[in-house]
Enzyme design. Structure first.
Site, short mmCIF file in Angstrom:
data_model
loop_
_atom_site.label_atom_id
_atom_site.label_comp_id
_atom_site.label_asym_id
_atom_site.label_seq_id
_atom_site.Cartn_x
_atom_site.Cartn_y
_atom_site.Cartn_z
N HIS A 23 2.89 4.13 23.08
CA HIS A 23 2.80 5.59 23.04
C HIS A 23 3.21 6.14 21.67
CE1 HIS A 23 1.92 6.85 27.27
NE2 HIS A 23 2.04 5.55 27.38
N GLY A 79 -5.89 6.38 30.72
CA GLY A 79 -6.15 7.15 29.51
C GLY A 79 -5.56 8.54 29.54
N ARG A 117 0.79 8.41 19.00
CA ARG A 117 1.19 9.71 18.45
C ARG A 117 1.24 9.75 16.93
NH1 ARG A 117 5.27 9.03 22.14
NH2 ARG A 117 6.88 8.93 20.55
#
Length: 176
Positions: free
Chosen positions: A49, A12, A53
């Protein structure tokens, strides 16, 4: 301000690093991605990822080596460097990397990034606990990453470790 976030694989740490940066960088945010997309697993990780974002106001730059030579068009409120382990591996092993000068190249790149923002959050890996014997080139990589982690932790205003999704303050600010 320099913030270091460490942790094991899938702990995490990236999500925590993004939150820490968003809390400290009110507007202009840069995500500096260092992973080279070799194979399906790397591509899946990159896609994950990117999804994390989304909607957080990050501009993304992919730069696997030579951070010291990176020309940025503006000064940022915050930069997130994802991640130190990939960057070091690229600098050591990629043909365009710094090779034997990788350690100094990475430190110079981080110093350059600090000049380009108010807050730099660096994500790094915790890979030092398995007790296995590795080939010399892998052992050298691990030793360099450990030395980089120590150097950055000494310079950082805050250091955190992500363990099983829990962010533990190790240095500096205690309110993550």
């Amino acid at each position: 301000m320099l913030v270091l976030v460490t942790g094991g694989a899938a702990s995490g740490k990236s999500a925590h690093a993004e939150r820490l940066l968003c809390d400290r960088a009110p507007s202009s945010r840069l995500y500096l991605a260092t992973m080279q997309p070799f194979g399906a697993a790397a591509q899946a990780r990159i896609a994950r990822h990117r999804a994390l974002r989304q909607g957080k106001g990050f501009e993304t730059v992919e730069r696997p080596t030579n951070l010291a030579g990176l020309a940025l068009a503006q000064h940022y409120d915050g930069i997130l460097l994802e991640d130190l382990g990939n960057l070091l591996a690229n600098e050591i092993f990629a043909p365009e990397g710094a090779g034997d000068a990788a350690f100094g190249s990475v430190l110079a790149g981080i110093a350059h990034l600090q000049d380009c923002c108010e807050t730099l959050v660096v994500v790094t890996d915790e890979i030092f606990s398995d007790g296995l014997d590795y080939p010399p080139e892998t052992a050298r990589y691990i030793a360099h990453l450990a030395a980089l982690n120590r150097a950055l932790a000494a310079r950082a205003e805050a250091v955190y470790e992500s363990v099983c999704g829990i962010l533990l303050p190790l240095k500096g600010e205690g309110n993550a």
